[in-house]
Write an enzyme that holds these catalytic residues in place. Sequence first.
Site, PDB file in Angstrom:
ATOM      1  N   LYS A 287      81.259 -32.784   5.883  1.00  0.00           N
ATOM      2  CA  LYS A 287      80.839 -31.389   5.652  1.00  0.00           C
ATOM      3  C   LYS A 287      80.642 -31.128   4.158  1.00  0.00           C
ATOM      4  CE  LYS A 287      82.530 -26.576   6.146  1.00  0.00           C
ATOM      5  NZ  LYS A 287      83.592 -25.696   6.707  1.00  0.00           N
ATOM      6  N   LYS A 299      84.420 -13.419   4.370  1.00  0.00           N
ATOM      7  CA  LYS A 299      85.847 -13.605   4.079  1.00  0.00           C
ATOM      8  C   LYS A 299      86.246 -12.421   3.190  1.00  0.00           C
ATOM      9  CE  LYS A 299      85.773 -18.664   4.436  1.00  0.00           C
ATOM     10  NZ  LYS A 299      86.556 -18.783   5.671  1.00  0.00           N
ATOM     11  N   ASP A 311      84.880 -26.447  -0.027  1.00  0.00           N
ATOM     12  CA  ASP A 311      84.424 -26.631   1.350  1.00  0.00           C
ATOM     13  C   ASP A 311      83.445 -27.804   1.495  1.00  0.00           C
ATOM     14  OD1 ASP A 311      84.886 -25.717   3.901  1.00  0.00           O
ATOM     15  OD2 ASP A 311      83.277 -24.224   3.883  1.00  0.00           O
ATOM     16  N   GLU A 372      80.669 -22.152  10.081  1.00  0.00           N
ATOM     17  CA  GLU A 372      79.410 -22.775   9.638  1.00  0.00           C
ATOM     18  C   GLU A 372      79.500 -24.291   9.545  1.00  0.00           C
ATOM     19  OE1 GLU A 372      81.628 -21.595   7.566  1.00  0.00           O
ATOM     20  OE2 GLU A 372      81.845 -23.420   6.377  1.00  0.00           O
ATOM     21  N   ARG A 374      80.726 -26.568  11.509  1.00  0.00           N
ATOM     22  CA  ARG A 374      80.317 -27.275  12.726  1.00  0.00           C
ATOM     23  C   ARG A 374      78.803 -27.199  12.934  1.00  0.00           C
ATOM     24  NH1 ARG A 374      84.389 -23.558  15.925  1.00  0.00           N
ATOM     25  NH2 ARG A 374      85.332 -23.831  13.884  1.00  0.00           N
TER      26      ARG A 374
HETATM   27  N1  BES Z   1      85.903 -23.633   5.476  1.00  0.00           N
HETATM   28  C1  BES Z   1      86.582 -22.866   6.447  1.00  0.00           C
HETATM   29  C2  BES Z   1      87.925 -23.467   6.866  1.00  0.00           C
HETATM   30  C3  BES Z   1      89.008 -23.508   5.826  1.00  0.00           C
HETATM   31  C4  BES Z   1      89.986 -22.561   5.814  1.00  0.00           C
HETATM   32  C5  BES Z   1      89.082 -24.535   4.913  1.00  0.00           C
HETATM   33  C6  BES Z   1      90.988 -22.612   4.889  1.00  0.00           C
HETATM   34  C7  BES Z   1      90.088 -24.588   3.971  1.00  0.00           C
HETATM   35  C8  BES Z   1      91.056 -23.631   3.965  1.00  0.00           C
HETATM   36  C9  BES Z   1      85.730 -22.744   7.705  1.00  0.00           C
HETATM   37  O1  BES Z   1      84.361 -22.728   7.508  1.00  0.00           O
HETATM   38  C10 BES Z   1      86.071 -21.451   8.356  1.00  0.00           C
HETATM   39  O2  BES Z   1      85.780 -20.431   7.788  1.00  0.00           O
HETATM   40  N2  BES Z   1      86.656 -21.524   9.551  1.00  0.00           N
HETATM   41  C11 BES Z   1      87.008 -20.390  10.290  1.00  0.00           C
HETATM   42  C12 BES Z   1      86.477 -20.591  11.690  1.00  0.00           C
HETATM   43  C13 BES Z   1      86.587 -19.380  12.570  1.00  0.00           C
HETATM   44  C14 BES Z   1      85.649 -18.322  12.097  1.00  0.00           C
HETATM   45  C15 BES Z   1      86.269 -19.795  13.966  1.00  0.00           C
HETATM   46  C16 BES Z   1      88.519 -20.262  10.304  1.00  0.00           C
HETATM   47  O3  BES Z   1      89.197 -21.268  10.470  1.00  0.00           O
HETATM   48  O4  BES Z   1      89.021 -19.168  10.136  1.00  0.00           O
HETATM   49 ZN    ZN Z   2      83.696 -23.581   5.777  1.00  0.00          ZN
HETATM   50 MN    MN Z   3      83.601 -20.749   7.196  1.00  0.00          MN
END
Ligand code: BES
Ligand code: ZN
Ligand code: MN
Length: 520
Positions: A287, A299, A311, A372, A374
């Site tokens: 990724k 966020k 990320d 995003e 995935r």
């Molecule tokens: N990049 C984030 C995941 C992440 C969170 C990485 C904290 C490092 C530290 C990912 O893209 C994300 O935002 N995931 C969401 C998914 C949800 C919206 C289904 C999450 O985990 O909250």
């Molecule tokens: Zn992300």
């Molecule tokens: Mn995200």
Amino acid sequence: MSLKVGIQAVLMSAALAAGFGAPEVQAQAKFSDYVQTQNKFEHKHIDDADVLVFLVPELAEAGIELPQMWDAATRRMIKAALDLEGFNGEQGQQVELLALPGFYAKRLWVVGTGESLSRAQAEELGAGLAAQLSDTTESVVVHAKGYSEQQIASMAHGMDLRNYRFDKYKSEPPARPDYRVHWHGDNGDAAAMAYQQTRPLAHGMFVARDIINLPGGDGYPQAIAELAQKAVSNYDIKATVYTPEQVKEMGMGALYGVSAGSVHKSYLLVVEYHGGGDEAPLALVGKGNTFDTGGYNLKTSGSSIVRMQTDKAGGAAVLGAVMALAGKQSDVNVAGVVPLSHNLISETATLPGDVLVAGDGTHIEVVNTDAEGRLILADGIWFARDKLNARAIADIATLTGSKVGAVGRDYSAVFSEHDELLEAMKDAGETTEELVWQLPLGPYKGIIDSWLADVQNVGSPGAQAGARFLQHFAKDTPWIHIDMAGNAYSTSANGIHPAGGNGYGVRLLTEWVERVNSSD
Ligand code: BES
Ligand code: ZN
Ligand code: MN
């Protein structure tokens, strides 16, 4: 007059090209761009050192044996000091003696290495030494008689890893370490060769750390693709960069959709190393979301958006691993696939509820624009399967907060239905101490079903939904998924890692590829 205007115009365009004084994203194609210290392995008499490191395994009854070359009075003094401190050679013990009269080193560090010293422990030990050496150190001798070439190489490697600095954004960067280390083992040539083998791995980690550390404003998709091309330029690696137009043209609508709201559209970076025979490559898909605002599912807390330039750490790990494998001339065919995006908002951004069509034709309902990773990986995995014919795929991503909740930041979570790939990953995790913990894909089929389209991009439980979504795009190609959310970044220096991007995954993937390759 016109001449002056002309010069101004030239200066102006140079300033524009350089991004108005922002530090340039530089090519770091050489190991020596990163680490200035030098390791020497040949046996040479040194008569003036800042530090002498004397390595001692767990002590037997007879006690410590000091070189006969040292005069008797000095030896007695050292032994008395070690006795006072209760030194017995256990790993982690260290006794310092300063300014011994007539002694050739200003400082003597007697360091315990315990009964056995694994690869990871040797790296850690070397890193610990690097962390203690002061800015003014010029010359270090490590007395390592009785240690294997591999152990000596690992200690030197650990020092290199700790000595990485990311100082592009400092107006006055502190001086970097630039001492010489003389390793006195039993076989200098063999140690030199073993050490040489560790350098591509270190270089891969340095490039990965650079990529992770680059702020989102400077490290956007095109910049990362170009940085990667430069980084691999001295390697036997074929790098291909697909532009946003090509990404769109080839039908990778999921990848394209994540950058739709940014001026920095999505790229696809592919790095291939051909070191094996005719067989299909093992593919690593990482990724490379260069910044994650969440998109319209923004966020909204400072703590959730800060550091989302990390990320892209999965993509960075993939690039680093391919560099390491190529540099070691490993007998494997491996392809790194890194989808690069910038998840921002604007009037052109993908909206919650929009449907994107992926490369394989799957219609994806984007229920949450913050899921995003995935989306871009879906097209990366499809590319690996459909265009590169991968014989197995490992993907790695900072994918879900849910994973952090489940196993924390010291482990990554792994998901797979292929025992052989899983076992190789667990073994690789143990060897490199980049720890992995298996989570079940098990009973969660159906969690990404969509009433509107073919699949939706969220579900519960969160980490499993991510994994199930990715599995859909791997189809029946053997596949394993690594969720490394929370692993990419160290808030303070620790062991082989300085503060900042740590390069998690480079070692794990390198080791995994070698293990899977040698088992078939
Ligand atoms: N990049 C984030 C995941 C992440 C969170 C990485 C904290 C490092 C530290 C990912 O893209 C994300 O935002 N995931 C969401 C998914 C949800 C919206 C289904 C999450 O985990 O909250
Ligand atoms: Zn992300
Ligand atoms: Mn995200």
